[in-house]
Design a protein around this motif. Structure first.
Motif, PDB file in Angstrom:
ATOM      1  N   ALA A   1      30.983  61.702  80.918  1.00 27.06           N
ATOM      2  CA  ALA A   1      31.868  61.955  79.914  1.00 27.06           C
ATOM      3  C   ALA A   1      32.745  63.115  80.242  1.00 27.06           C
ATOM      4  N   GLN A   2      32.289  64.062  81.272  1.00 30.27           N
ATOM      5  CA  GLN A   2      33.085  65.317  81.614  1.00 30.27           C
ATOM      6  C   GLN A   2      34.197  64.930  82.421  1.00 30.27           C
ATOM      7  N   ARG A   3      33.527  63.867  83.191  1.00 23.91           N
ATOM      8  CA  ARG A   3      34.696  63.326  84.339  1.00 23.91           C
ATOM      9  C   ARG A   3      35.756  62.584  83.769  1.00 23.91           C
ATOM     10  N   ALA A   4      35.351  61.677  82.853  1.00 19.17           N
ATOM     11  CA  ALA A   4      36.339  60.961  82.070  1.00 19.17           C
ATOM     12  C   ALA A   4      37.374  61.780  81.447  1.00 19.17           C
ATOM     13  N   LEU A   5      36.723  62.933  80.769  1.00 16.95           N
ATOM     14  CA  LEU A   5      37.626  63.755  80.104  1.00 16.95           C
ATOM     15  C   LEU A   5      38.572  64.583  81.033  1.00 16.95           C
ATOM     16  N   SER A   6      38.101  65.150  82.192  1.00 16.93           N
ATOM     17  CA  SER A   6      39.040  65.433  83.312  1.00 16.93           C
ATOM     18  C   SER A   6      40.012  64.719  83.609  1.00 16.93           C
ATOM     19  N   LEU A   7      39.743  63.243  83.659  1.00 12.08           N
ATOM     20  CA  LEU A   7      40.941  62.310  84.124  1.00 12.08           C
ATOM     21  C   LEU A   7      41.731  62.093  82.903  1.00 12.08           C
ATOM     22  N   LEU A   8      41.489  62.342  81.749  1.00  8.29           N
ATOM     23  CA  LEU A   8      42.564  62.284  80.475  1.00  8.29           C
ATOM     24  C   LEU A   8      43.493  63.289  80.691  1.00  8.29           C
ATOM     25  N   ASN A   9      43.027  64.622  81.169  1.00 11.37           N
ATOM     26  CA  ASN A   9      43.939  65.611  81.386  1.00 11.37           C
ATOM     27  C   ASN A   9      44.578  65.984  80.246  1.00 11.37           C
ATOM     28  N   LEU A  10      43.841  66.365  79.248  1.00 12.84           N
ATOM     29  CA  LEU A  10      44.323  66.674  78.024  1.00 12.84           C
ATOM     30  C   LEU A  10      44.519  68.204  77.707  1.00 12.84           C
ATOM     31  N   THR A  11      45.645  68.757  77.399  1.00 12.99           N
ATOM     32  CA  THR A  11      45.699  69.908  77.308  1.00 12.99           C
ATOM     33  C   THR A  11      45.798  70.704  75.539  1.00 12.99           C
ATOM     34  N   THR A  12      45.672  69.660  74.860  1.00 16.00           N
ATOM     35  CA  THR A  12      45.450  70.167  73.357  1.00 16.00           C
ATOM     36  C   THR A  12      44.448  69.403  72.648  1.00 16.00           C
ATOM     37  N   PRO A  13      44.069  69.991  71.635  1.00 14.93           N
ATOM     38  CA  PRO A  13      43.092  69.058  71.147  1.00 14.93           C
ATOM     39  C   PRO A  13      43.624  67.784  70.402  1.00 14.93           C
ATOM     40  N   SER A  14      43.011  66.864  70.819  1.00 11.19           N
ATOM     41  CA  SER A  14      43.353  65.161  70.693  1.00 11.19           C
ATOM     42  C   SER A  14      42.562  64.364  69.783  1.00 11.19           C
ATOM     43  N   TYR A  15      43.196  63.234  69.447  1.00 10.85           N
ATOM     44  CA  TYR A  15      42.354  62.423  68.490  1.00 10.85           C
ATOM     45  C   TYR A  15      41.801  61.245  69.711  1.00 10.85           C
ATOM     46  N   ILE A  16      40.564  60.995  69.854  1.00 14.36           N
ATOM     47  CA  ILE A  16      40.165  60.338  70.950  1.00 14.36           C
ATOM     48  C   ILE A  16      39.224  59.127  70.265  1.00 14.36           C
ATOM     49  N   LEU A  17      39.296  57.837  70.665  1.00 17.46           N
ATOM     50  CA  LEU A  17      38.566  56.839  70.536  1.00 17.46           C
ATOM     51  C   LEU A  17      37.349  56.802  71.561  1.00 17.46           C
ATOM     52  N   ASP A  18      36.170  56.779  71.271  1.00 18.44           N
ATOM     53  CA  ASP A  18      35.034  56.562  72.086  1.00 18.44           C
ATOM     54  C   ASP A  18      34.538  55.096  71.963  1.00 18.44           C
ATOM     55  N   VAL A  19      34.732  54.310  72.740  1.00 17.57           N
ATOM     56  CA  VAL A  19      34.409  52.855  72.735  1.00 17.57           C
ATOM     57  C   VAL A  19      32.846  52.666  73.517  1.00 17.57           C
ATOM     58  N   GLY A  20      31.991  52.050  72.550  1.00 11.94           N
ATOM     59  CA  GLY A  20      30.794  52.089  72.906  1.00 11.94           C
ATOM     60  C   GLY A  20      30.024  53.264  72.863  1.00 11.94           C
TER      61      GLY A  20
ATOM     62  N   GLY B   1      27.627  54.713  71.385  1.00 11.37           N
ATOM     63  CA  GLY B   1      26.212  54.668  71.378  1.00 11.37           C
ATOM     64  C   GLY B   1      25.672  55.680  70.224  1.00 11.37           C
ATOM     65  N   SER B   2      24.928  56.497  70.889  1.00  8.53           N
ATOM     66  CA  SER B   2      24.288  57.389  69.946  1.00  8.53           C
ATOM     67  C   SER B   2      25.091  59.040  69.883  1.00  8.53           C
ATOM     68  N   GLY B   3      26.396  58.871  70.369  1.00 10.11           N
ATOM     69  CA  GLY B   3      27.152  59.810  70.234  1.00 10.11           C
ATOM     70  C   GLY B   3      27.024  61.163  71.449  1.00 10.11           C
ATOM     71  N   LEU B   4      26.195  60.552  72.610  1.00 11.74           N
ATOM     72  CA  LEU B   4      26.225  61.563  73.740  1.00 11.74           C
ATOM     73  C   LEU B   4      27.415  61.969  74.200  1.00 11.74           C
ATOM     74  N   SER B   5      28.455  61.139  74.518  1.00 13.50           N
ATOM     75  CA  SER B   5      29.544  61.487  75.158  1.00 13.50           C
ATOM     76  C   SER B   5      30.529  62.094  74.183  1.00 13.50           C
ATOM     77  N   GLY B   6      30.481  61.725  72.966  1.00 11.79           N
ATOM     78  CA  GLY B   6      31.141  62.455  71.774  1.00 11.79           C
ATOM     79  C   GLY B   6      30.922  63.687  71.787  1.00 11.79           C
ATOM     80  N   ALA B   7      29.617  64.276  71.827  1.00  8.08           N
ATOM     81  CA  ALA B   7      29.301  65.720  71.857  1.00  8.08           C
ATOM     82  C   ALA B   7      29.935  66.401  72.740  1.00  8.08           C
ATOM     83  N   ILE B   8      30.382  65.858  73.983  1.00 13.58           N
ATOM     84  CA  ILE B   8      31.142  66.538  75.045  1.00 13.58           C
ATOM     85  C   ILE B   8      32.640  66.662  74.339  1.00 13.58           C
ATOM     86  N   LEU B   9      33.011  66.000  73.807  1.00 12.68           N
ATOM     87  CA  LEU B   9      34.392  66.083  73.283  1.00 12.68           C
ATOM     88  C   LEU B   9      34.536  66.884  72.197  1.00 12.68           C
ATOM     89  N   SER B  10      33.722  67.026  71.233  1.00 12.44           N
ATOM     90  CA  SER B  10      33.429  67.815  70.181  1.00 12.44           C
ATOM     91  C   SER B  10      33.383  69.294  70.645  1.00 12.44           C
TER      92      SER B  10
END
Length: 300
Positions: A36-55, A57-66
């Motif tokens: 999830a951190q690798r994916a987030l680095s590839l998104l290269n977001l510089t400001t708080p963003s509205y993100i869709l997490d496809v698949g 699951g139980s929110g493990l990758s979403g916790a990284i976003l939050s």
């Protein structure tokens, strides 16, 4: 060893027991956080963003976003969609919002070492599309989910059809200039190409990045961009521009320079060049990880 997607459909495979076991595994938590951190680095977001997490699951990758700190462009607000009701139930217990009522379930205790799930949750099959209004999201991620779309669970469906609906829906749901990063586990090179080509046909500028290429621990990321910004004609150079140790080798320019002039039609050299032009149009980016020294590549 059998792949999970070859055993049962995801909504059945991830039963209540399997979903809890998956979520509480320290090994799974660690791997999911890394990807999830690798994916987030590839998104290269510089400001708080509205993100869709496809698949999601139980929110493990979403916790990284939050939990992304302000200095890294966060924290981000996210919506998670998943086909498994049991996975989403586990996410609810970790602090997500009820996809039907919008009410949070904060009364349950979190597992040791778990981060609270803070996203909105949506029960849906990505293979039937992405049911959100056009231009809703700034970006999207998907961790270990897209390979499930490569299986058709009925005689009236095909893997190509499911991928087509998913990527067309995802393309529409992202704003112009937005990005999506999908980590997935392809069965073979053919499946890898099928996924990438489905994204390109949907309109994305897209490329594949492989961490740990040639090893059992290889991780494949599909990097997708929606027009505008740093994308021109499907060129994703801007996505990796500035990444340490990255060398760009644009095969489109090489083919145009060399061409097939002077080659006898039907000769071995002519056939190999034509095959290279047809199968490797676009860009190849080669890189060496500064952490492991292993080669990784992006192929278009």
């Amino acid at each position: 060893m059998s792949r999970p997607e070859d055993i049962l459909p995801p909504d059945i495979y991830y039963s209540s027991t399997t979903a809890r076991k998956y979520t509480t595994s320290s090994r799974i938590q660690h791997i999911q956080a890394q990807m999830a951190q690798r994916a987030l680095s590839l998104l290269n977001l510089t400001t708080p963003s509205y993100i869709l997490d496809v698949g999601c699951g139980s929110g493990l990758s979403g916790a990284i976003l939050s939990s992304t700190p302000p200095e890294a462009g966060g924290p981000h607000v996210w919506v998670g969609m998943d086909i498994s009701a049991d996975m989403l139930s586990v996410a609810l217990e970790r602090g997500g919002e009820d996809p039907d009522t919008g009410n949070s379930d904060d009364g349950s205790e979190e597992g040791e070492g778990e981060e609270e799930c803070q996203g909105d949750l949506f029960l849906a099959d990505a293979g039937q599309g992405v049911p959100f209004r056009a231009g809703t999201f700034d970006a999207a991620i998907s961790i270990s989910a897209v390979q499930w779309l490569c299986n058709a669970e009925s005689s009236i469906e095909t893997a190509e059809g499911r991928l087509k609906r998913f990527f067309e829906g995802l393309y529409a749901a992202l704003r112009r200039g937005g990005r999506a990063v999908c980590q997935f586990y392809p069965r073979d090179e053919g499946q890898k190409r099928m996924v990438a080509q489905a994204a390109i046909r949907a309109g994305f500028g897209a490329g594949l990045l492989e961490d740990g290429a040639g090893t059992k621990a290889v991780k494949v990321y599909l990097v997708c961009t929606v027009g505008g910004g740093d994308v021109a004609g499907g060129d994703i150079t801007g996505v990796v521009e500035g990444m340490e140790g990255v060398e760009v080798d644009d095969t489109r320019r090489r083919v145009r320079r060399g061409g097939e002039k002077g080659m006898q039609k039907g000769s071995k050299q002519w056939i190999l060049r034509k095959k290279d032009r047809m199968e490797r149009k676009g860009m190849v980016v080669k890189a060496t990880s500064k952490y492991t020294g292993r080669k990784r590549k992006i192929a278009f």
